[in-house]
Every structure is written in C-alpha cells, then in structure tokens.
Design a protein around this motif. Sequence first.
Motif, PDB file in Angstrom:
ATOM      1  N   ALA A  63       0.841  -1.191   0.000  1.00  0.00           N
ATOM      2  CA  ALA A  63       0.000   0.000   0.000  1.00  0.00           C
ATOM      3  C   ALA A  63       0.878   1.245   0.000  1.00  0.00           C
ATOM      4  O   ALA A  63       1.968   1.252   0.587  1.00  0.00           O
ATOM      5  CB  ALA A  63      -0.916   0.002   1.218  1.00  0.00           C
ATOM      6  N   HIS A  65       0.708   4.084   1.554  1.00  0.00           N
ATOM      7  CA  HIS A  65       1.034   4.643   2.863  1.00  0.00           C
ATOM      8  C   HIS A  65       1.164   3.555   3.926  1.00  0.00           C
ATOM      9  O   HIS A  65       1.197   3.853   5.122  1.00  0.00           O
ATOM     10  CB  HIS A  65      -0.029   5.666   3.268  1.00  0.00           C
ATOM     11  N   GLY A  66       1.228   2.315   3.472  1.00  0.00           N
ATOM     12  CA  GLY A  66       1.454   1.180   4.352  1.00  0.00           C
ATOM     13  C   GLY A  66       2.860   0.652   4.158  1.00  0.00           C
ATOM     14  O   GLY A  66       3.823   1.210   4.664  1.00  0.00           O
ATOM     15  N   ASP A  77      -1.244  -0.144   7.807  1.00  0.00           N
ATOM     16  CA  ASP A  77      -2.484   0.228   7.125  1.00  0.00           C
ATOM     17  C   ASP A  77      -3.612  -0.697   7.594  1.00  0.00           C
ATOM     18  O   ASP A  77      -3.362  -1.706   8.252  1.00  0.00           O
ATOM     19  CB  ASP A  77      -2.318   0.173   5.608  1.00  0.00           C
ATOM     20  N   SER A  79      -5.515  -2.852   6.090  1.00  0.00           N
ATOM     21  CA  SER A  79      -5.439  -4.236   5.607  1.00  0.00           C
ATOM     22  C   SER A  79      -4.510  -5.061   6.486  1.00  0.00           C
ATOM     23  O   SER A  79      -4.818  -6.203   6.856  1.00  0.00           O
ATOM     24  CB  SER A  79      -4.947  -4.264   4.152  1.00  0.00           C
ATOM     25  N   ALA A 119       4.405  -0.194  -4.559  1.00  0.00           N
ATOM     26  CA  ALA A 119       3.040   0.319  -4.467  1.00  0.00           C
ATOM     27  C   ALA A 119       2.612   0.889  -5.815  1.00  0.00           C
ATOM     28  O   ALA A 119       3.297   1.741  -6.376  1.00  0.00           O
ATOM     29  CB  ALA A 119       2.974   1.403  -3.396  1.00  0.00           C
ATOM     30  N   ASN A 123      -3.747   1.111  -6.407  1.00  0.00           N
ATOM     31  CA  ASN A 123      -3.608  -0.320  -6.093  1.00  0.00           C
ATOM     32  C   ASN A 123      -3.832  -1.209  -7.306  1.00  0.00           C
ATOM     33  O   ASN A 123      -4.294  -2.350  -7.169  1.00  0.00           O
ATOM     34  CB  ASN A 123      -4.574  -0.729  -4.966  1.00  0.00           C
ATOM     35  N   SER A 205      -8.575  -6.157   2.084  1.00  0.00           N
ATOM     36  CA  SER A 205      -8.757  -4.730   1.835  1.00  0.00           C
ATOM     37  C   SER A 205      -9.949  -4.203   2.626  1.00  0.00           C
ATOM     38  O   SER A 205     -10.907  -4.947   2.913  1.00  0.00           O
ATOM     39  CB  SER A 205      -8.995  -4.488   0.346  1.00  0.00           C
TER      40      SER A 205
END
Length: 232
Positions: A63, A65-66, A77, A79, A119, A123, A205
Amino acid sequence: MRTLYDLDLRVTSCRACPRLVAWREEVARVKRAAFADETYWARPVPGFGPSDARLALVGLAPAAHGGNRTGRMFTGDPSGDFLYAALHAVGLASQPTSVRAGDGLELRGTRITAPVKCAPPENKPTAEERDNCRPWLIGELELLRPTLRAVVVLGGFGWQALLPVLAAGWQVPRPSPKFGHGVSVELPALDGGAPLTLFGTYHVSPHNTYTGRLTPDMLQDVLRRAARTAGL
C-alpha cells in the motif's frame, strides 16, 4: 541468489518499472498528513518472514502509505491490521499488530510476500508490471521450496499472478483452478517431492472487511486449514 536475504536485498534496489518508481517516490514526497513527520521507505518491499517457512501468504502489492511507508508487507495500514490480528489469533504471529519494522513482530513458520513489490497507483499494477516482477517471486518460492507446503492467496489478482509462478515447480491443473474464498487445490511437485496446497481467501482490503464480505472468522478459518496442512 543463494539465500532469501540476498534476494530481498536485491529486490529493494529494483527500478524496472518507471511508473511504479515515480509513484512510490512521489507518495514519499507528498506524504499523507498523518505521516508528515515520517521518512517513507519508498522502495520495493521484500517478503517478510523466516527463510524456512512452511506457509506463505501472497497478496497483491504494498500500500502507498502502508508497506511503501514502513518497508514491511501489510504494515501500517487497515489491511495489515486485519491480517495480523488474524495471524495472531491462529498462532502464526507473535503479536496482533504490525506498526513498523523493528516493532518486535515475528511470524511463526509463515512468510508474507506479493507478486508486485512496489506500491501501484490506485492499487492497480499493470500486466507488464506484474510480469516484470515475476522473477522475484519465482526466486523467492524456489528458495522456500524445501520447506513450503501451503500457500494462502489473498484475492483474485494474486491468484492469477501466482499460478504461472507455481508452474515452475509444481503441476498446475488445466484448465487453471478458479479463485474463490475457501477454495483449496493440491499441486503435485514436478520433481516428485512434497505437494503444495493452494488456498484462496478474499483480500483483506477495507472494501472487503468494512462491508463484511470478509470477516475475522472467515479469514481465520482459512489460515487454520492452511496451517494444519503445512504442519504448523
């Protein structure tokens, strides 16, 4: 590459896909307001877990920002929060949260990886980006092969991306097995060794978990089945 450490190190320096390189680095510059004071990883994210794992989890991609921020798969994140809570509940993770690299989390006999290591915007990696990344996953599973006995695939994209990879070491049926939550397929080894059992589950998700399409009990059930099959 002789070890997973060597492979992971090489993964982190890959720049094969210009669109993904530009996106992961742009995200790290602009940042999300909640992470404005953090330094983003902004590189390909290698797999996470022991080199003698008996069970592998295969997702889609990090992700923005994950994993792209923390440098660890499914970390930082929603998920990841859902996934690691389930892994801990069935005894495959030492703690129920994964916040950042170095937070003390350990996986038990399990490794988490993805067919695309960077990333992607929205997505959604392209088919070309998936194929560019395929050699990394082939190499990773080859190194895990002596101990690997089961794979849980999170979502249809990962399922379709993984089948050609598995064909390098295991016999994949024709026509190809269809993805579905709770589906399992045993794949004989091409060299006559131990078979590999492939399990499917809906992706973790927010689109699936917030709507109830995937519940903690549903995911834990698949993970328990896979863990038993893997001998964990």
